[in-house]
Design a protein around this motif. Sequence first.
Motif, PDB file in Angstrom:
ATOM      1  N   ALA A  31      32.426 -42.663 -44.699  1.00  0.00           N
ATOM      2  CA  ALA A  31      31.691 -43.869 -45.093  1.00  0.00           C
ATOM      3  C   ALA A  31      30.524 -44.122 -44.144  1.00  0.00           C
ATOM      4  N   LEU A  32      30.764 -43.964 -42.855  1.00  0.00           N
ATOM      5  CA  LEU A  32      29.710 -44.146 -41.868  1.00  0.00           C
ATOM      6  C   LEU A  32      28.587 -43.132 -42.075  1.00  0.00           C
ATOM      7  N   CYS A  33      28.956 -41.913 -42.425  1.00  0.00           N
ATOM      8  CA  CYS A  33      27.987 -40.860 -42.713  1.00  0.00           C
ATOM      9  C   CYS A  33      27.115 -41.251 -43.906  1.00  0.00           C
ATOM     10  N   LYS A  34      27.743 -41.732 -44.975  1.00  0.00           N
ATOM     11  CA  LYS A  34      26.993 -42.139 -46.171  1.00  0.00           C
ATOM     12  C   LYS A  34      26.074 -43.315 -45.864  1.00  0.00           C
ATOM     13  N   ILE A  35      26.565 -44.266 -45.079  1.00  0.00           N
ATOM     14  CA  ILE A  35      25.745 -45.422 -44.709  1.00  0.00           C
ATOM     15  C   ILE A  35      24.549 -44.977 -43.870  1.00  0.00           C
ATOM     16  N   ALA A  36      24.781 -44.078 -42.916  1.00  0.00           N
ATOM     17  CA  ALA A  36      23.689 -43.588 -42.071  1.00  0.00           C
ATOM     18  C   ALA A  36      22.622 -42.884 -42.905  1.00  0.00           C
ATOM     19  N   ILE A  37      23.044 -42.089 -43.877  1.00  0.00           N
ATOM     20  CA  ILE A  37      22.090 -41.388 -44.745  1.00  0.00           C
ATOM     21  C   ILE A  37      21.295 -42.391 -45.571  1.00  0.00           C
ATOM     22  N   ASN A  69      15.987 -34.294 -45.949  1.00  0.00           N
ATOM     23  CA  ASN A  69      16.992 -33.231 -46.069  1.00  0.00           C
ATOM     24  C   ASN A  69      17.428 -32.710 -44.706  1.00  0.00           C
ATOM     25  N   ALA A  70      16.498 -32.566 -43.782  1.00  0.00           N
ATOM     26  CA  ALA A  70      16.840 -32.071 -42.441  1.00  0.00           C
ATOM     27  C   ALA A  70      17.748 -33.064 -41.708  1.00  0.00           C
ATOM     28  N   VAL A  71      17.418 -34.344 -41.766  1.00  0.00           N
ATOM     29  CA  VAL A  71      18.230 -35.353 -41.073  1.00  0.00           C
ATOM     30  C   VAL A  71      19.583 -35.503 -41.756  1.00  0.00           C
ATOM     31  N   ARG A  72      19.611 -35.404 -43.079  1.00  0.00           N
ATOM     32  CA  ARG A  72      20.882 -35.502 -43.797  1.00  0.00           C
ATOM     33  C   ARG A  72      21.838 -34.380 -43.373  1.00  0.00           C
ATOM     34  N   ILE A  76      25.510 -34.978 -41.531  1.00  0.00           N
ATOM     35  CA  ILE A  76      26.737 -34.381 -42.086  1.00  0.00           C
ATOM     36  C   ILE A  76      27.371 -33.440 -41.057  1.00  0.00           C
ATOM     37  N   PHE A  77      26.544 -32.676 -40.342  1.00  0.00           N
ATOM     38  CA  PHE A  77      27.062 -31.770 -39.310  1.00  0.00           C
ATOM     39  C   PHE A  77      27.829 -32.549 -38.240  1.00  0.00           C
ATOM     40  N   PHE A  78      27.237 -33.647 -37.745  1.00  0.00           N
ATOM     41  CA  PHE A  78      27.922 -34.435 -36.715  1.00  0.00           C
ATOM     42  C   PHE A  78      29.184 -35.087 -37.262  1.00  0.00           C
ATOM     43  N   ALA A  79      29.185 -35.494 -38.513  1.00  0.00           N
ATOM     44  CA  ALA A  79      30.395 -36.066 -39.117  1.00  0.00           C
ATOM     45  C   ALA A  79      31.492 -35.001 -39.183  1.00  0.00           C
ATOM     46  N   LEU A  80      31.133 -33.792 -39.589  1.00  0.00           N
ATOM     47  CA  LEU A  80      32.126 -32.711 -39.652  1.00  0.00           C
ATOM     48  C   LEU A  80      32.668 -32.368 -38.264  1.00  0.00           C
ATOM     49  N   MET A  81      31.816 -32.395 -37.257  1.00  0.00           N
ATOM     50  CA  MET A  81      32.280 -32.135 -35.887  1.00  0.00           C
ATOM     51  C   MET A  81      33.286 -33.209 -35.461  1.00  0.00           C
ATOM     52  N   GLU A  85      37.287 -32.735 -34.542  1.00  0.00           N
ATOM     53  CA  GLU A  85      37.879 -33.266 -33.303  1.00  0.00           C
ATOM     54  C   GLU A  85      39.156 -34.047 -33.600  1.00  0.00           C
ATOM     55  N   LEU A  86      39.184 -34.778 -34.717  1.00  0.00           N
ATOM     56  CA  LEU A  86      40.384 -35.539 -35.089  1.00  0.00           C
ATOM     57  C   LEU A  86      41.586 -34.621 -35.301  1.00  0.00           C
ATOM     58  N   PHE A  87      41.325 -33.431 -35.785  1.00  0.00           N
ATOM     59  CA  PHE A  87      42.402 -32.474 -36.020  1.00  0.00           C
ATOM     60  C   PHE A  87      42.744 -31.675 -34.768  1.00  0.00           C
ATOM     61  N   GLY A  88      42.110 -32.028 -33.654  1.00  0.00           N
ATOM     62  CA  GLY A  88      42.420 -31.363 -32.394  1.00  0.00           C
ATOM     63  C   GLY A  88      41.683 -30.061 -32.178  1.00  0.00           C
ATOM     64  N   ILE A  89      40.691 -29.792 -32.982  1.00  0.00           N
ATOM     65  CA  ILE A  89      39.913 -28.566 -32.829  1.00  0.00           C
ATOM     66  C   ILE A  89      38.818 -28.827 -31.813  1.00  0.00           C
ATOM     67  N   ASN A  90      38.741 -27.997 -30.794  1.00  0.00           N
ATOM     68  CA  ASN A  90      37.738 -28.142 -29.752  1.00  0.00           C
ATOM     69  C   ASN A  90      36.387 -27.717 -30.320  1.00  0.00           C
ATOM     70  N   THR A  91      35.521 -28.691 -30.586  1.00  0.00           N
ATOM     71  CA  THR A  91      34.238 -28.369 -31.214  1.00  0.00           C
ATOM     72  C   THR A  91      33.302 -27.643 -30.258  1.00  0.00           C
ATOM     73  N   GLY A  92      33.520 -27.785 -28.952  1.00  0.00           N
ATOM     74  CA  GLY A  92      32.720 -27.012 -27.995  1.00  0.00           C
ATOM     75  C   GLY A  92      32.937 -25.527 -28.189  1.00  0.00           C
ATOM     76  N   SER A  93      34.192 -25.157 -28.399  1.00  0.00           N
ATOM     77  CA  SER A  93      34.503 -23.743 -28.655  1.00  0.00           C
ATOM     78  C   SER A  93      33.927 -23.295 -29.993  1.00  0.00           C
ATOM     79  N   VAL A  94      33.994 -24.199 -30.975  1.00  0.00           N
ATOM     80  CA  VAL A  94      33.450 -23.880 -32.301  1.00  0.00           C
ATOM     81  C   VAL A  94      31.944 -23.654 -32.202  1.00  0.00           C
ATOM     82  N   LEU A  95      31.255 -24.522 -31.454  1.00  0.00           N
ATOM     83  CA  LEU A  95      29.804 -24.381 -31.305  1.00  0.00           C
ATOM     84  C   LEU A  95      29.447 -23.114 -30.523  1.00  0.00           C
TER      85      LEU A  95
END
Length: 182
Positions: A31-37, A69-72, A76-81, A85-95
């Motif tokens: 929801a926050l992602c949609k509002i930001a867009i 389109n670039a900002v969208r 979305i990328f930051f929302a997915l990251m 993180e909520l699922f315990g996946i280390n996004t630093g390692s993913v990046l």
Amino acid sequence: MEAHFIQKILMEKFQFPAWAALCVLIIFIVALCKIAIKVFSILLDRFFSRHASLDKTSRVKTVREALFNAVRVLIIFFALMNILELFGINTGSVLAAAGIGGIALAFGAQKIISDIFSGIFLLIDNDMNVGDWVVLGNLEGRVTSIGVRHTRLKAYSEAEYIIPNSEIKTIINYKQSPAQVQ
């Protein structure tokens, strides 16, 4: 695994089960992602409506669309990251893995990179804008969008052509349809 502080509050104060707290947080992030867009879209519209002159409206639409389109994609990328993180996946390692994998993919994605650079130069050079009637090679139509990777044309027959920007070698720009020129 250290739970997110909002997840802890939901679980401890409101007695949410862990899965429900996780679902609430994911819904909140989406929801926050949609509002930001939406907010960014409104701000872009206000900015470009104040700074657009009448003779550059199609160029303004083109730049606005590319910027939106670039900002969208970034939002979305930051929302997915955050969701990862909520699922315990280390996004630093993913990046980091994505960076190493990105180098390998870059060799295979030369065509896409070529499309992107061609799209950027199409926007900078102002060779054509949304709404112009153009001939690109053997294709003719009204420009409906100029993206970073491809350009879309709508022909008289209502057929829509999607042309990768790197394949655009020559541009004949009538600015308006040939029927309107005469």
